[in-house]
Design a protein around this motif. Structure first.
Motif, mmCIF file in Angstrom:
data_model
loop_
_atom_site.group_PDB
_atom_site.id
_atom_site.type_symbol
_atom_site.label_atom_id
_atom_site.label_comp_id
_atom_site.label_asym_id
_atom_site.label_seq_id
_atom_site.Cartn_x
_atom_site.Cartn_y
_atom_site.Cartn_z
ATOM 1 N N PHE A 199 0.960 -1.098 0.140
ATOM 2 C CA PHE A 199 -0.205 -0.004 -0.073
ATOM 3 C C PHE A 199 0.786 1.293 0.035
ATOM 4 O O PHE A 199 1.834 1.369 0.702
ATOM 5 C CB PHE A 199 -0.781 0.004 1.330
ATOM 6 N N SER A 200 0.589 2.169 -0.788
ATOM 7 C CA SER A 200 0.852 3.546 -0.910
ATOM 8 C C SER A 200 0.392 4.672 -0.736
ATOM 9 O O SER A 200 -1.085 4.564 -1.251
ATOM 10 C CB SER A 200 2.155 3.497 -1.921
ATOM 11 N N ASP A 201 0.850 5.770 -0.667
ATOM 12 C CA ASP A 201 -0.042 7.036 -1.030
ATOM 13 C C ASP A 201 -0.194 7.554 -2.169
ATOM 14 O O ASP A 201 0.585 7.058 -2.907
ATOM 15 C CB ASP A 201 0.490 8.154 0.041
ATOM 16 N N GLN A 202 -1.342 8.329 -2.636
ATOM 17 C CA GLN A 202 -1.330 8.713 -3.936
ATOM 18 C C GLN A 202 -0.418 9.816 -4.248
ATOM 19 O O GLN A 202 -0.041 10.449 -3.283
ATOM 20 C CB GLN A 202 -2.919 9.312 -3.883
ATOM 21 N N VAL A 203 -0.038 9.840 -5.418
ATOM 22 C CA VAL A 203 1.003 11.041 -5.850
ATOM 23 C C VAL A 203 0.135 12.553 -6.067
ATOM 24 O O VAL A 203 0.854 13.474 -5.999
ATOM 25 C CB VAL A 203 2.146 10.767 -6.811
ATOM 26 N N SER A 204 -1.197 12.132 -6.383
ATOM 27 C CA SER A 204 -1.978 13.396 -6.703
ATOM 28 C C SER A 204 -3.396 12.747 -6.554
ATOM 29 O O SER A 204 -3.443 11.396 -6.549
ATOM 30 C CB SER A 204 -1.852 13.937 -7.963
ATOM 31 N N PRO A 205 -4.598 13.521 -6.782
ATOM 32 C CA PRO A 205 -5.717 12.808 -6.461
ATOM 33 C C PRO A 205 -6.074 11.871 -7.802
ATOM 34 O O PRO A 205 -6.201 12.036 -8.654
ATOM 35 C CB PRO A 205 -6.779 14.169 -6.478
ATOM 36 N N TYR A 206 -6.355 10.523 -6.967
ATOM 37 C CA TYR A 206 -6.593 9.509 -7.565
ATOM 38 C C TYR A 206 -5.642 8.879 -8.854
ATOM 39 O O TYR A 206 -5.931 8.382 -9.632
ATOM 40 C CB TYR A 206 -7.870 9.413 -8.267
ATOM 41 N N VAL A 207 -4.218 9.337 -8.436
ATOM 42 C CA VAL A 207 -3.154 8.904 -9.049
ATOM 43 C C VAL A 207 -2.220 8.095 -8.391
ATOM 44 O O VAL A 207 -1.671 8.582 -7.242
ATOM 45 C CB VAL A 207 -2.457 10.081 -10.033
ATOM 46 N N CYS A 208 -1.802 6.749 -8.995
ATOM 47 C CA CYS A 208 -0.934 6.183 -8.303
ATOM 48 C C CYS A 208 0.147 5.995 -8.840
ATOM 49 O O CYS A 208 0.437 6.226 -10.235
ATOM 50 C CB CYS A 208 -1.450 4.552 -7.848
ATOM 51 N N LYS A 209 1.441 5.559 -8.134
ATOM 52 C CA LYS A 209 2.521 5.458 -8.852
ATOM 53 C C LYS A 209 3.324 3.851 -8.489
ATOM 54 O O LYS A 209 2.834 3.445 -7.721
ATOM 55 C CB LYS A 209 3.612 6.464 -7.965
ATOM 56 N N GLY A 210 3.540 3.335 -9.690
ATOM 57 C CA GLY A 210 4.247 2.081 -9.514
ATOM 58 C C GLY A 210 5.417 2.066 -10.256
ATOM 59 O O GLY A 210 6.042 2.701 -10.898
ATOM 60 N N THR A 211 6.392 0.821 -9.956
ATOM 61 C CA THR A 211 7.840 0.810 -10.298
ATOM 62 C C THR A 211 7.925 -0.358 -11.289
ATOM 63 O O THR A 211 9.096 -0.738 -11.632
ATOM 64 C CB THR A 211 8.699 0.574 -9.190
ATOM 65 N N ARG A 212 6.788 -1.131 -11.495
ATOM 66 C CA ARG A 212 6.935 -2.251 -12.427
ATOM 67 C C ARG A 212 5.506 -2.411 -12.895
ATOM 68 O O ARG A 212 4.206 -2.152 -12.341
ATOM 69 C CB ARG A 212 7.395 -3.406 -11.751
ATOM 70 N N GLN A 213 5.480 -3.459 -14.058
ATOM 71 C CA GLN A 213 4.036 -3.740 -14.539
ATOM 72 C C GLN A 213 3.302 -4.739 -13.574
ATOM 73 O O GLN A 213 4.011 -5.236 -12.709
ATOM 74 C CB GLN A 213 4.236 -4.433 -15.848
ATOM 75 N N GLY A 214 2.099 -4.826 -13.473
ATOM 76 C CA GLY A 214 1.417 -5.527 -12.552
ATOM 77 C C GLY A 214 -0.135 -5.092 -12.494
ATOM 78 O O GLY A 214 -0.528 -4.288 -13.436
ATOM 79 N N HIS A 215 -1.108 -5.074 -11.196
ATOM 80 C CA HIS A 215 -2.142 -4.890 -10.907
ATOM 81 C C HIS A 215 -2.293 -3.683 -9.853
ATOM 82 O O HIS A 215 -1.655 -4.070 -8.697
ATOM 83 C CB HIS A 215 -3.072 -5.968 -10.730
#
Length: 338
Positions: A199-215
């Motif tokens: 789990f992680s915080d959003q980087v902006s409203p309803y935008v998430c950050k990932g470091t690799r492909q996945g779900h």
């Protein structure tokens, strides 16, 4: 019913029980990815130019899943990144391995299929519920002139400076006002293939950050959900609308899984017992048939007849009947007088 038919019934029953219970596991999410991959490859239009996004229409039994795919040069993907649906791959990502062509498959599992991740990754154990559909981004190798016949998954790895951004705004806002501030009760959830959830915080409203492909998906705590349902801020679709169908959805899902597991195990045990019985009956019939064949062979070599209630061997009649001594004497005497 022979043993082969019973085995088919058992396998079919196990598949049904998996659909009701074990489909809520991490293994079934992997199976779903493979099925989507194979169907995408079979329906990929080879005449499309590189970089052109194609919509894939799945069969009716995958109702609610939205699929897009695109074929890119691996070098271009690393240098310039790409955007497909809600996923924005930044420039400078690493592609391992890096074939000449890479096929990206973007998934939107919708409300019908996202619950697989909710239960399979035990979100209720973390006191979380889905607040958005699950979005997936997977990459596979592709041939220069088409799609690979033996596709394998390619790892697209970003960094904190060059991440993969996932924008949930369009699929969560719907007709609600556009959110202007961060909702602290909403978190980003990543579902890796090893079964753990991060789990992680959003980087902006309803935008998430990932470091690799996945779900990925947005989640909200069960405590915060009750507060957000009565509040007017945030512009967020309630989890019950998207996933659970009402309060207590997590408990209801667990109850369904437990009942489905018990029923599936019971039916499997019954069919397994029927299989054992069928094998015993088949073995007994085979032994009886062999015994009948052996007796028939013996009776053919030595005829057997019934004497009262006793079976006794008998010899066949001779061709030449025996001549009694008196008859022979009479015949000789008559010949002498002649």
């Amino acid at each position: 019913m022979d043993s082969f038919s019973i085995i088919i019934i058992i396998l079919f029953t196990l598949l049904l029980s998996f659909h009701h219970s074990d489909s809520q596991t991490v293994q079934s999410t992997r199976l779903l990815d493979l099925m989507i991959r194979d169907y995408t490859i079979r329906n990929f239009k080879l005449n499309l130019n590189t970089g052109t996004i194609q919509k894939i229409h799945l069969p009716s039994n995958f109702s609610g899943i939205d699929i897009d795919t695109v074929k890119l040069r691996c070098g271009s993907l690393r240098r310039y990144g790409s955007r497909i649906g809600e996923f924005h791959i930044g420039a400078g990502v690493t592609v391992e391995p890096c074939p000449e062509r890479v096929m990206l498959v973007r998934q939107n599992l919708g409300s019908n299929w996202s619950s697989i991740y909710s239960t399979g990754y035990n979100l209720t154990g973390y006191n979380y519920q889905l607040a958005s559909p699950v979005l997936g981004l997977l990459a596979y190798n592709a041939n220069p002139d088409g799609v690979a016949t033996n596709p394998y998954e390619v790892n697209v790895v970003g960094t904190d400076q060059n991440p993969i951004l996932i924008d949930f705004l369009k699929i969560t806002a719907n007709d609600n006002p556009k959110p202007t501030k961060m909702n602290s009760s909403v978190l980003c959830a990543c579902f890796p293939s090893n079964g753990s959830t991060t789990f992680s915080d959003q980087v902006s409203p309803y935008v998430c950050k990932g470091t690799r492909q996945g779900h990925y998906a947005l989640v909200v705590t069960t405590e915060a959900r009750g507060k957000d349902d009565d509040s007017s801020g945030g512009g967020m679709v309630t989890p019950s609308t998207e996933v659970d169908g009402g309060s207590g959805g997590g408990k209801l899902s667990r109850w369904k899984v437990a009942v489905g597991s018990v029923i599936g195990s019971g039916i499997g045990a019954i069919l397994l017992g029927l299989l054992v019985v069928a094998m015993l009956v088949k073995g007994k019939k085979k032994a009886e048939r062999e015994e009948m064949e052996r007796r028939a062979y013996e009776e053919e070599a030595l005829q057997v007849s019934m004497v009262g209630h006793v079976r006794a061997p008998t010899a066949s009649g001779t061709r030449t009947l025996p001549v009694m001594p008196d008859d022979r004497y009479k015949n000789t005497h008559l010949n002498h007088h002649r």
